[in-house]
Scaffold this motif. Sequence first.
Motif, PDB file in Angstrom:
ATOM      1  N   PRO A 150     -10.241  12.021  -2.524  1.00 25.89           N
ATOM      2  CA  PRO A 150      -9.438  11.511  -3.636  1.00 25.89           C
ATOM      3  C   PRO A 150     -10.062  10.285  -4.259  1.00 25.89           C
ATOM      4  O   PRO A 150     -10.735   9.501  -3.582  1.00 25.89           O
ATOM      5  CB  PRO A 150      -8.094  11.169  -3.002  1.00 25.89           C
ATOM      6  CG  PRO A 150      -8.200  11.458  -1.576  1.00 25.89           C
ATOM      7  CD  PRO A 150      -9.565  11.942  -1.245  1.00 25.89           C
ATOM      8  N   ASN A 151      -9.831  10.172  -5.551  1.00 25.49           N
ATOM      9  CA  ASN A 151     -10.477   9.113  -6.304  1.00 25.49           C
ATOM     10  C   ASN A 151      -9.458   8.585  -7.297  1.00 25.49           C
ATOM     11  O   ASN A 151      -8.932   9.315  -8.104  1.00 25.49           O
ATOM     12  CB  ASN A 151     -11.681   9.729  -7.039  1.00 25.49           C
ATOM     13  CG  ASN A 151     -12.234   8.828  -8.099  1.00 25.49           C
ATOM     14  OD1 ASN A 151     -12.113   7.607  -8.021  1.00 25.49           O
ATOM     15  ND2 ASN A 151     -12.838   9.415  -9.112  1.00 25.49           N
ATOM     16  N   MET A 181     -12.860   3.053 -14.887  1.00 22.95           N
ATOM     17  CA  MET A 181     -13.293   2.732 -13.540  1.00 22.95           C
ATOM     18  C   MET A 181     -12.943   3.893 -12.619  1.00 22.95           C
ATOM     19  O   MET A 181     -11.887   4.495 -12.722  1.00 22.95           O
ATOM     20  CB  MET A 181     -12.604   1.456 -13.064  1.00 22.95           C
ATOM     21  CG  MET A 181     -13.170   1.008 -11.737  1.00 22.95           C
ATOM     22  SD  MET A 181     -12.782  -0.699 -11.373  1.00 22.95           S
ATOM     23  CE  MET A 181     -13.115  -0.707  -9.633  1.00 22.95           C
ATOM     24  N   GLU A 182     -13.883   4.179 -11.716  1.00 22.19           N
ATOM     25  CA  GLU A 182     -13.650   5.192 -10.705  1.00 22.19           C
ATOM     26  C   GLU A 182     -13.417   4.447  -9.393  1.00 22.19           C
ATOM     27  O   GLU A 182     -13.765   3.289  -9.251  1.00 22.19           O
ATOM     28  CB  GLU A 182     -14.879   6.095 -10.557  1.00 22.19           C
ATOM     29  CG  GLU A 182     -15.356   6.712 -11.849  1.00 22.19           C
ATOM     30  CD  GLU A 182     -14.665   8.030 -12.157  1.00 22.19           C
ATOM     31  OE1 GLU A 182     -14.297   8.741 -11.210  1.00 22.19           O
ATOM     32  OE2 GLU A 182     -14.459   8.308 -13.352  1.00 22.19           O
ATOM     33  N   THR A 242      -4.063   5.346 -18.590  1.00 25.28           N
ATOM     34  CA  THR A 242      -3.484   6.094 -17.477  1.00 25.28           C
ATOM     35  C   THR A 242      -4.324   5.856 -16.238  1.00 25.28           C
ATOM     36  O   THR A 242      -5.540   5.690 -16.317  1.00 25.28           O
ATOM     37  CB  THR A 242      -3.453   7.617 -17.739  1.00 25.28           C
ATOM     38  OG1 THR A 242      -4.732   8.010 -18.239  1.00 25.28           O
ATOM     39  CG2 THR A 242      -2.369   7.998 -18.701  1.00 25.28           C
ATOM     40  N   ALA A 243      -3.634   5.813 -15.107  1.00 24.67           N
ATOM     41  CA  ALA A 243      -4.334   5.752 -13.833  1.00 24.67           C
ATOM     42  C   ALA A 243      -3.957   7.031 -13.114  1.00 24.67           C
ATOM     43  O   ALA A 243      -2.783   7.309 -12.939  1.00 24.67           O
ATOM     44  CB  ALA A 243      -3.880   4.536 -13.039  1.00 24.67           C
ATOM     45  N   PRO A 293     -13.016  13.870 -18.041  1.00 29.29           N
ATOM     46  CA  PRO A 293     -13.750  12.754 -17.426  1.00 29.29           C
ATOM     47  C   PRO A 293     -13.936  12.913 -15.918  1.00 29.29           C
ATOM     48  O   PRO A 293     -14.806  12.284 -15.330  1.00 29.29           O
ATOM     49  CB  PRO A 293     -12.878  11.536 -17.736  1.00 29.29           C
ATOM     50  CG  PRO A 293     -11.546  12.092 -18.052  1.00 29.29           C
ATOM     51  CD  PRO A 293     -11.758  13.446 -18.646  1.00 29.29           C
ATOM     52  N   GLY A 294     -13.123  13.761 -15.286  1.00 25.38           N
ATOM     53  CA  GLY A 294     -13.275  13.942 -13.842  1.00 25.38           C
ATOM     54  C   GLY A 294     -14.260  15.042 -13.492  1.00 25.38           C
ATOM     55  O   GLY A 294     -14.548  15.268 -12.319  1.00 25.38           O
TER      56      GLY A 294
END
Lengths: 663, 385
Positions: free
Chosen positions: A85-86, A136-137, A158-159, A202-203
């Motif tokens: 998970p990220n 940011m990742e 959004t996070a 983006p993921g």
Amino acid sequence: MSEPSIFFTEVNERQGVFHRRAFLMGGLSGLGLLALTGRLAHLQLLEAQRYEKMSASNQFNFRLVPPPRGLIVDRNGVILASNRPNFRLLVAKDGKMDPEGTVKTLAHFVPLDAERQARLTKDLIRAPKRSPVSVMEDMSWEQFSAINVRAPELPGVTADMGEVRVYPHGGAFAHVIGYVAKVNKEDIQPTGPNSEAIMLHPGFRIGRQGVEKAFDLRLRGRPGAQKVEVDANGREVRQDSGGDIAATPGAEIQLSLDADIQTRALEVMGDESGAVVMLDCRTGDVLCMASAPSFDANRFVRGMTGSEYRALANYERKPLLDKAMSGLYPPGSTFKPTVALAALEAGIDPEIRVNCSGGWYYGGRTWRCWKHGGHGSQNMHDAIKNSCDIYFYQTALKVGPDPIARAAHALGFGQVFDLGIPGQKKGIVGSREWKRKAVKREPVWQPGDSVSYGIGQGYVNVNALQLAVMTARLANGRKALNPRLVRSIGGKELPSGAAVPDLPFQQEHVDYVRGAMIAVANDVTGTAYRQSQLGLGDVMMAGKTGTAQVRSYDNVADRNSASVQWKLKDHNLFVAFAPYDAPRYALSVIVEHGGLGGATAGAPRAREVMRVALLKDPEIRARIEKPLPMPELTPDGLAEGAAPDAPTAGAPPPAPRPPEGRT
Amino acid sequence: MSVSALTRPGERDRLVVKFSEIDWLFSLALCLIAGAGALMMFSIAGSSWEPWAGAHLLRFGIMFVVMVALAMVDLRVWFAIAYPIYGIGLVLLVLVEVIGDVRMGAQRWLDLGPLGSFQPSEVMKLGIVLGLARFYHSISADDARFSWWLLVPILMIAAPVVLVAHQPDLGTAMLILMTGVAVVVLAGLDWRVIATGLAAAAISVPPMVMFVLHDYQRKRIFTFLDPESDPSGSGYHILQSKIALGSGGFLGKGYGLGSQSQLNFLPEKQTDFIFATLAEEFGFVGCFSVLFLYAVVIFMALRTAALAHSHFGRLSAAGVTATFALYVMINGGMVMGLAPVVGVPMPMLSYGGTVMATVMIGFGLVQAVRVHRYSEVTSGKGSFL
């Protein structure tokens, strides 16, 4: 103006006209309202379904969900690449947001230096509306929750939780597995699988090297979709979990590699530059394919800074290069078994002796043996055991290049194997035909070419994988094994490397060469005797040393000088298989600039790696721990012991007599 | 306490009698429409009186009292102030041309300092009706049919229309024009003149569109003609409104559940497009009910006009009704994609104080005509004032 009076006629006339006109106006209004009602009925009753659909497509969006990328595991199911998970921070531009202000605000929550802030602002301004930009990742839980609490006040922010690729073994598999990275503009194509919308997520990550690249489409899976209710600005209002379409995870890929062996191989390489390849001599499975030094693939996933990348790319020992497949080296003396086999096949009697005095004058120059004083009288067995250069100069000259090239091809040199991943270099196997085509400057094969060919120098160039294949084929003795790197994709097994035709050699010739290789490692006078002792009882190793010159030594007094610059030192090679009586594992070790003699740098490392493989094998372990009783008869001759087939667990293996040198 | 033509004149002037003569069915219809508007505003604000529904009801309440108060005003007073109001309206329109504020690209507003600002064109909506009614009260049926006297109403209409159109506020200009024409027609203009005028208008529309209108005005008209050509741009309003209406279906999506309005797909959802909001949440049934209420209002007002004994009363009540009916038709047509998008709200239903005030003052006049329907208004000559 005529005085308006209250005369009846006059008033009545105006009143009558007005009443008629007012009646008309009432009628017109009625008609108008009726027309509106009719229009309403048309829209709301007749076309309602059409507009309901349009309303729903306004109200609901399907947000793509990247599928979990397929796992990559080793032969025992040990995970080599997985996902974790990220916590990710994303910003999507919408109508009213101010990119610069938003980035500045976010800098209060996550560390963003001025340079990064400027770049993000630029990215945001350029990004299409509503397409999120990753700020940011890998946020910490604290950062993630802090952002999530304040997200409603920050438009477009959004996070969320995504997945990121992780390579638990760090650099050990970097060259084989490769890595994933962000999608570049160049990756997106107008058609085909690389045109899909998920590429813009983006993921989403795309495979960049090795297995990740070669099997990218299988590893990707199918994206899912999340049904979300959005407002007119595209902002998410709520999720409708009932309408979600689940993502299909990517296929799991099982490699034939063994994580323990691979990790040990990289360990023993230490700071050295080189490669270790190990094959299963019975199936062709690649158990280990390590290139040293390596690099941490996880760094590529996260995205590297320019200086980090330059440091890797410019390092003298070339960590980014896969030396196991694409590093080409002269095989040196590890080529001698091939030359010997070619000679035997050409009908040369192995007992014909050649006298080695340390030098041989031929063609106007003196060809030196690596041993100054010479080896004295050598037959073929001795010459392999002692790695006598003079014998092979003369033998190669006798046999000629073409039979040697045929044998070399049969043993796997000059070939690119179907591993599934790109990057193998074919190398060179010299022959008259080859030279005519390749060397325009001097297209005729000279006898002198044959002389150096005999000791694996000159027109021969191989990679570590080919060396391991050669060793595995010799060890197997029967099958022209092909290496197999990928065992199964999505549970579907790929064809084994053992379903191949037999080697085009007479069995006794192979046995002879193999016997000599046993002597290299087990005869006290063998070139690698001391470095090849496994310490595993009667489970022993056979091998062949090699040194590949990187420069001419004609004017150099001492080849073995420690003061020589690293880059000018010889490459150190070693090939081995074990147990020599029932071979299971074949390996090749190349230590770049490791110095003279395969035994110094290559063999000790080969021994360590071999031990791991042998100790992991339950049958071998049983054999080491519970030695079978000595058979009554002791056959003489070293070659007798080398049975190509593995003994089954119950049947006593043909017990070899330890060579006389062994104490 | 029913009043008739035979009731003693003094009796009719008693305030209680006047009060009972107010058309309460008509007033009930107005309340229901304003209530429906507040209901929708409550829904789209996320079940909140803020920011629209409470203010809407408060305004309506105040204006309702104003309407009742105006109903008590003797028709002769109305008659007397008819020309002054028209004159003041005209002066204000000239003033706004000279010193008015420019807002959203149009010079429509007059700043009254601490009292806020207002649009003089609203005064003119009532002024044109009063002025023309006053004028036609004074001329004979023959002169009203066709005579040189016609030049007076033509000038009376043309002056404010040109000034308002120059602001530019094409919607209001058209409204004033059509209201004025309605009064002239009601007063008994010859059919041949009407037919000629209609033909001349039909011929002059295309060149007007091409050469006189501003770009954004022209664009609105083209968008109306082909709204789906640019669904995310200028056709957005019409398309989203039609989606809201159509998706409401027969019974609607339910109160508070209109996705088009709740999720802001519908523009101007509390003002010009509130009818679409209503249509989405209450469907055909809700729309039909509200249109029925409008029909009640229009026909009751026309009935009042028909009952009036004075020509001034008849024409002014009918003129106000014509304005109101035009509002309903234009807004209804716009919301349903039958008319171009012009800033005309749905009276009483839409949020907005100006139109509410204009309409309710107009209805104060209509009620006054009803209350004083038996009054004979004599011609000028200072008979009352």
